[in-house]
Enzyme design. Structure first.
Site, short mmCIF file in Angstrom:
data_model
loop_
_atom_site.label_atom_id
_atom_site.label_comp_id
_atom_site.label_asym_id
_atom_site.label_seq_id
_atom_site.Cartn_x
_atom_site.Cartn_y
_atom_site.Cartn_z
N HIS A 95 -8.61 57.48 66.11
CA HIS A 95 -8.51 56.39 65.47
C HIS A 95 -7.02 55.90 66.56
O HIS A 95 -5.55 55.20 66.79
CB HIS A 95 -7.08 56.75 64.22
CG HIS A 95 -7.47 56.95 63.46
ND1 HIS A 95 -7.54 55.87 62.49
CD2 HIS A 95 -8.82 57.93 62.56
CE1 HIS A 95 -8.96 56.25 61.51
NE2 HIS A 95 -9.14 57.62 61.56
N LYS A 116 5.33 48.23 58.80
CA LYS A 116 4.11 48.87 59.45
C LYS A 116 5.26 49.97 59.75
O LYS A 116 6.66 50.03 60.06
CB LYS A 116 3.28 48.52 60.75
CG LYS A 116 3.75 47.64 61.42
CD LYS A 116 3.07 46.69 62.16
CE LYS A 116 2.46 46.03 61.62
NZ LYS A 116 1.26 45.82 61.66
N ARG A 117 4.47 51.51 60.23
CA ARG A 117 5.41 52.25 61.15
C ARG A 117 6.07 51.24 62.60
O ARG A 117 5.68 50.85 62.71
CB ARG A 117 4.57 53.31 61.33
CG ARG A 117 4.82 54.42 62.50
CD ARG A 117 3.93 55.44 62.71
NE ARG A 117 2.16 55.04 62.69
CZ ARG A 117 1.84 55.22 64.73
NH1 ARG A 117 3.26 55.53 64.84
NH2 ARG A 117 0.83 54.98 64.65
N LYS A 134 4.06 47.89 68.45
CA LYS A 134 3.53 47.55 67.49
C LYS A 134 4.55 45.86 67.17
O LYS A 134 4.19 45.44 66.46
CB LYS A 134 3.51 48.26 65.94
CG LYS A 134 2.61 49.28 65.57
CD LYS A 134 2.87 49.66 64.61
CE LYS A 134 1.62 50.87 63.92
NZ LYS A 134 0.48 50.10 63.76
N THR A 149 -5.21 48.13 58.58
CA THR A 149 -5.27 47.80 57.63
C THR A 149 -4.56 46.79 56.61
O THR A 149 -4.33 46.28 56.12
CB THR A 149 -5.70 49.34 56.52
OG1 THR A 149 -4.19 50.19 56.75
CG2 THR A 149 -6.75 50.19 57.39
N LYS A 156 -4.65 43.83 53.90
CA LYS A 156 -3.99 43.98 52.81
C LYS A 156 -3.17 42.89 52.44
O LYS A 156 -3.43 42.57 51.01
CB LYS A 156 -3.32 45.67 52.36
CG LYS A 156 -3.57 46.75 52.74
CD LYS A 156 -2.45 47.70 52.77
CE LYS A 156 -3.16 48.71 53.04
NZ LYS A 156 -2.48 50.16 53.88
#
Length: 832
Positions: free
Chosen positions: A376, A567-568, A573, A675, A679
């Protein structure tokens, strides 16, 4: 308000369900069971029952409808002696289960009717449930989606994880700073779990290994160990339609001896329960702080405890079905969700050799043929490794087995690549630095028959960069399984307005066959359908605006563009990149108050790891910028910034259906898949993103005209990195320089000067995640978003096409690929 009269109770308790088997009978039966549980399980009446009691009674009534199907599923799998999938994951971010279970059982109308007859609101009761925060991000949410799909597809499967007393922390924001509080999700009880102490197993730690002579030669015995008991708690996982109910089994640590009476009688009261406290700390909290040695050690103990309990349970079930050892790979497949369960490999070898008396070669064949590994991450710092000294202390027998695995593996590699000593060093399971480490990703690759990435780009990077040596040595082992999400949770439940529109337009087959959404393409240009699609989105935006007002006291207009990044919180990110754009946009509006832009509300939600200082500083930065922007009357009608605290599954279900724009802006080559992007697409948000992870595949599906892609690709990142100097961008681009200067000069934090200096220093000195390299292209692409949103009909058309082309990203498709290409397992239909 529910008025619970004695006559009403008596009628509900004594009434029989109608004989027509219809919805009315189902609602009446559910109402009876609700009342029965409230009075006879919880011992409450109308004077003492709380909202929590009513939620609990309803959950138990729904659970009753699962139990017979749950038992039938297990009995059928046993009688048919099926091959089972065992999905091992340290995280299962399952969120709230009542609404999801009711939808999958097709009981929502019955619940609504039954509760309405008692004067209760079904949605309000449903939302009383606390999120089960047994994960901290995409890894755990993916595992939950996969379990849903396995049950829906009637695949025999069991999920294994840990029953953390405290899940992912609850996040509060105090003066803009993240403050962590315990997540006491079990404090008031949990109606979905059933304890099974009869299936408890002992787990050993520490001790030493001795060699003795046995009937088959030398034997190894692990002795003088400290023992902890693992007790399972089972949760039902119901597939859509309710036919198959698989199991999520979570392990809780218990002391082998709860209480030492001798210590107590001597007055040593603390010592009398010391072993109990130490043992039960194992499953006390999700992911202890691994910045300190004791945190690392506890995490390794957690991983082994989880693996040992699960394997003992797998072997118990395998033997109870009357199977022979040579049949093990035909009856068992264990999928490792990242490296956290990688100790499955030495533990299974230990159990087969030391307990069952099976020789090395046969045990190794059984182990490798029954194990698959999903990677991952491609970030080198995230690839797990454990100090050899720590493993030798906690798991001495396992370290012996790992050394033997590595020695045999190294002999094979050396024979294949004669004189390539550097390759041996790179591929070794043991990292030979100043302090030796066990590389868990290498162990997982060597001990598995399959290694998969979770998006096309990610899998290519695994083959060509991260695990290149292994892919060259075992090319057939490596494959791709692009992630997916369950449409039951993320559309049918989270977005009923859009789900009803879709079902009314193309039928309900999309719920279990998401490719059916392609039929919506025929309606993308129809004005009437566009209007209904827009109204569904607007309904969700109005609901989110009300939630923001209640939670934050900030008024946002649902008529603005909702630009979402949820998101985290991690530097790769690049939440900071979006905030830099907010500052640029703020500067433009200040310079030209008449600037015509589509008014925007930027919506953030994210948790930062407790020990991750830079990520927590970015949260503070978002709040400081938001405070300035939101209080500036000159721009407040065109620009708002909000941060919704305590991101979790139930909050995601509010935010995602309301999003207009989905921010997927990680540096190319750093996001394995994502993911959240799927969504948001499924709910009609348009993506602005880099060519990274699964966003590339979303672009392939929706077409370049229906997505906004910017920035360097993964190859360009690597080429540019060697000569990259972020200060060159700063010096050559005035608008970017002005934005950074506002931060540097404490414009957003005048009362706390200097606190954001680490942000600007990181940007201008190293900029490891290359924000400034992508920034100007990002600004240009955001201008394209602004222009597109002003074309109302054109935007809705793009949004409809995004939904219509989301079928590939169903977790049902992903699981079918795992089942046919890796697991080789067939569906097993359950007849109740």
């Amino acid at each position: 308000m529910w008025t619970e009269t004695p006559e009403r109770i008596d009628a509900a308790t004594q009434a029989e369900p109608g004989g027509n088997g219809g919805a009315r009978a189902a609602a009446e039966s559910l109402r009876q069971d609700f009342v029965r549980h409230l009075r006879r399980t919880l011992a409450k009446d109308r004077y003492t029952a709380t909202d929590r009691d009513r939620y609990f009674a309803l959950a138990l009534a729904v659970r009753d409808r699962l139990v017979e199907r749950w038992i039938a599923t297990q009995q059928t799998h046993h009688k048919c002696n099926v091959k089972r999938i065992y999905y091992l994951s340290l995280e299962f971010l399952i969120g709230r289960l009542l609404g999801n279970n009711v939808i999958n059982l097709k009981l929502e109308d019955s619940c609504r009717e039954a509760m309405a007859e008692l004067g209760l609101d079904w949605e309000a009761l449903r939302d009383r449930e606390v999120d089960a925060g047994l994960g901290n991000g995409g890894l755990g949410r993916l595992a939950a989606c996969f379990l849903d799909s396995m049950s829906t597809l009637s695949l025999p499967a069991i999920g294994y994880g840990l029953r953390y007393d405290f899940g992912i922390f609850n996040q509060r924001i105090v003066n803009g700073y993240q403050v962590e509080q315990p997540d006491e999700w079990l404090k008031l009880g949990y109606p979905w779990e059933i304890a099974h102490p009869e299936f408890s197993f002992p787990v050993q730690f520490e001790g030493r290994v001795e060699v003795v002579s046995g009937a088959k030669g030398r034997e190894w015995r692990w002795v003088d160990t400290r023992t902890v008991m693992g007790m399972p708690y089972d949760l039902p996982v119901v597939g859509y339609g309710g036919s198959t109910v698989n199991t999520l089994r979570l392990w809780s640590a218990k002391a082998a001896e709860e209480f030492d009476l001798d210590d107590f009688n001597r007055g040593e009261y603390v010592d009398a329960v010391a072993n109990k406290v130490l043992a039960e700390n194992l499953t006390k909290v999700l992911y202890p702080n691994d910045n300190v040695y004791k945190g690392k050690e506890l995490r390794l103990r957690q991983q082994y405890f989880f693996v040992s309990c699960s394997l003992q349970d797998i072997l118990r079930r395998f033997m109870s079905d009357g199977n022979r050892w040579e049949e093990f790979p035909d009856k068992v497949f264990m999928q490792l969700n990242d490296t956290h369960p990688a100790l499955v490999i030495p533990e299974l070898m230990r159990l087969l050799m030391d307990r069952e008396g099976i020789g090395w070669d046969r045990a190794w064949e059984i182990t490798t043929h029954a194990t698959g590994y999903t990677n991952h991450t491609i970030l080198p710092e995230a690839l797990e490794k454990w100090p050899v000294a720590m493993m030798e202390k906690l798991l001495p027998r396992h370290l012996q087995i790992i050394y033997e695995i590595n020695a045999r593996f190294m002999r094979g590699v050396a024979s294949h690549y004669l004189f390539d000593h550097d390759r041996l060093r790179r591929m070794s399971i043991i990292e030979e630095d100043k302090e030796k480490h066990v590389r868990m990703a290498h162990l997982a690759v060597v001990g598995s028959c399959s290694v998969n990435g979770v998006a096309k780009l990610h899998s290519e990077l695994l083959r060509n960069v991260v695990l290149r040596d292994f892919a060259e040595y075992w090319p057939a082992k490596f494959n791709n399984k692009t992630n997916g999400i369950t449409p039951r949770r993320w559309l049918l439940k989270a977005n009923p307005a859009l789900a009803e529109l879709i079902t009314g337009t193309i039928g309900e087959q999309w719920i279990t066959d998401l490719d059916q959404l392609r039929k919506l393409e025929a309606f993308a240009d129809q004005a009437n359908f566009q209007e209904r699609f827009f109204l569904a989105k607007q309904l969700n935006k109005e609901a989110l605006a009300r939630h923001i007002g209640r939670e934050l006291g900030i008024a946002v207009s649902p008529d603005t563009l909702f630009d979402v990044q949820v998101k985290r919180l991690h530097e790769y990110k690049r939440q900071l990149l979006l905030m830099l754009y907010v500052i640029v946009l703020y500067g433009r509006l200040k310079r030209d108050p008449e600037l015509q832009i589509a008014p925007r509300t930027f919506i953030f939600s994210a948790k930062a790891a407790p020990g991750y200082a830079m990520a927590k500083l970015i949260i503070k930065f978002i709040h400081q910028v938001a405070e300035v922007v939101n209080q500036d009357p000159q721009v407040s009608d065109k620009l708002k910034v909000v941060f919704l605290p305590n991101y979790r599954v139930s909050l995601a279900e509010k935010i995602i259906p309301a999003a207009d724009v989905s921010e997927q802006i990680s540096l190319a080559g750093t996001e394995a898949s994502g993911t959240g992007n799927m969504k948001l697409q499924l709910n009609g948000a348009l993506t602005i993103g880099t060519p990274d992870g699964a966003t590339l595949e979303i672009m392939e599906e929706v077409g370049k005209d229906n997505i906004f892609i910017f920035g360097l690709n993964a190859e360009e990142v690597e080429r540019r990195r060697a000569g990259y100097h972020p200060r060159d961008v700063y010096n050559s681009d005035e608008e970017i320089r002005q934005a950074i200067d506002l931060i540097e000069r404490d414009f957003f934090n005048m009362l706390e000067p200097g606190i954001f200096r680490p942000l600007t220093q990181a940007l201008l000195s190293d900029d490891h995640y290359m924000l400034l390299a992508d920034f100007r292209d990002y600004i240009r692409t955001q201008e394209q978003v602004d222009s597109a949103y002003k074309d109302h009909s054109g935007w809705i058309r793009k949004s409809i096409l995004n939904v219509a082309r989301a079928g590939r990203f169903s977790s049902d498709r992903t699981i079918r690929e795992y089942a046919s290409e890796i697991w080789h397992v067939d569906p097993c239909e359950i007849v109740a």
